[in-house]
Design a protein around this motif. Structure first.
Motif, PDB file in Angstrom:
ATOM      1  N   LEU A  69       0.610  -1.547  -0.331  1.00 20.66           N
ATOM      2  CA  LEU A  69      -0.162  -0.331   0.101  1.00 20.66           C
ATOM      3  C   LEU A  69       1.173   1.521  -0.182  1.00 20.66           C
ATOM      4  O   LEU A  69       0.651   2.560  -0.514  1.00 20.66           O
ATOM      5  CB  LEU A  69      -0.685  -0.060   1.275  1.00 20.66           C
ATOM      6  CG  LEU A  69      -2.081  -1.366   1.239  1.00 20.66           C
ATOM      7  CD1 LEU A  69      -2.632  -1.239   2.347  1.00 20.66           C
ATOM      8  CD2 LEU A  69      -2.781  -1.198   0.136  1.00 20.66           C
ATOM      9  N   THR A  70       1.845   1.498   0.614  1.00 15.17           N
ATOM     10  CA  THR A  70       2.820   2.363   0.839  1.00 15.17           C
ATOM     11  C   THR A  70       2.991   2.537  -0.784  1.00 15.17           C
ATOM     12  O   THR A  70       3.086   4.282  -1.296  1.00 15.17           O
ATOM     13  CB  THR A  70       4.162   1.773   0.874  1.00 15.17           C
ATOM     14  OG1 THR A  70       3.855   1.722   2.763  1.00 15.17           O
ATOM     15  CG2 THR A  70       4.977   3.216   1.094  1.00 15.17           C
ATOM     16  N   ASP A  71       3.582   2.135  -1.985  1.00 15.30           N
ATOM     17  CA  ASP A  71       3.699   2.025  -3.645  1.00 15.30           C
ATOM     18  C   ASP A  71       2.247   2.861  -4.077  1.00 15.30           C
ATOM     19  O   ASP A  71       2.818   3.374  -4.771  1.00 15.30           O
ATOM     20  CB  ASP A  71       4.114   0.581  -4.064  1.00 15.30           C
ATOM     21  CG  ASP A  71       5.494   0.084  -3.354  1.00 15.30           C
ATOM     22  OD1 ASP A  71       6.364   0.663  -3.232  1.00 15.30           O
ATOM     23  OD2 ASP A  71       5.535  -0.580  -3.897  1.00 15.30           O
ATOM     24  N   LEU A  72       1.180   2.795  -2.681  1.00 11.32           N
ATOM     25  CA  LEU A  72       0.382   3.281  -3.549  1.00 11.32           C
ATOM     26  C   LEU A  72      -0.405   4.656  -2.930  1.00 11.32           C
ATOM     27  O   LEU A  72      -1.429   5.213  -2.930  1.00 11.32           O
ATOM     28  CB  LEU A  72      -1.167   2.051  -3.524  1.00 11.32           C
ATOM     29  CG  LEU A  72      -0.933   0.530  -4.188  1.00 11.32           C
ATOM     30  CD1 LEU A  72      -2.042  -0.157  -4.506  1.00 11.32           C
ATOM     31  CD2 LEU A  72      -0.521   1.385  -5.962  1.00 11.32           C
ATOM     32  N   SER A  73       0.473   5.107  -2.185  1.00 12.87           N
ATOM     33  CA  SER A  73       0.654   6.406  -1.051  1.00 12.87           C
ATOM     34  C   SER A  73      -0.481   5.820  -0.474  1.00 12.87           C
ATOM     35  O   SER A  73      -1.385   7.293  -0.124  1.00 12.87           O
ATOM     36  CB  SER A  73       0.267   7.806  -2.434  1.00 12.87           C
ATOM     37  OG  SER A  73       1.358   7.587  -3.809  1.00 12.87           O
TER      38      SER A  73
END
Length: 105
Positions: free
Chosen positions: A72-76
């Motif tokens: 989810l970090t990669d998706l902001s």
């Protein structure tokens, strides 16, 4: 969470979140052949749609669960996502789900 799915191949979804990792499992009603490809689609709050090829967790002719892990970090770190999937064999659409909404808290 569990989500029922209507369609000729799908039974339901399970979603599991551990910190910033979201795991999505898709249960399939019947045995599927090894050349089936299952794609997960995630629609983000900004309108962007990302896709992932889902993995199968079973032996050659008895696959009943496809899964994908999303950072989810990669998706902001979205607070909400919509998700759907489709199964293709030899490039032909075999089955697809409707969209489901998941609130990420």
């Amino acid at each position: 969470e569990e989500y029922p799915v209507k369609g000729n191949m799908f039974i339901g979804w399970q979603t599991i979140r551990l910190n910033n990792i979201l795991r999505v499992n898709l249960n399939v009603r019947r045995d599927v052949f090894p050349d089936l490809k299952c794609t997960l689609f995630l629609k983000l709050p900004n309108g962007e749609t990302d896709k992932w090829e889902m993995e199968s967790n079973s032996s050659l002719f008895s696959s009943r669960v496809f899964w994908a892990q999303v950072n989810l970090t990669d998706l902001s770190d979205p607070s909400i996502v919509a998700f759907a999937a489709e199964i293709r064999q030899g490039g032909y659409l075999m089955s697809k789900t409707g969209w489901h909404i998941l609130t990420l808290e």
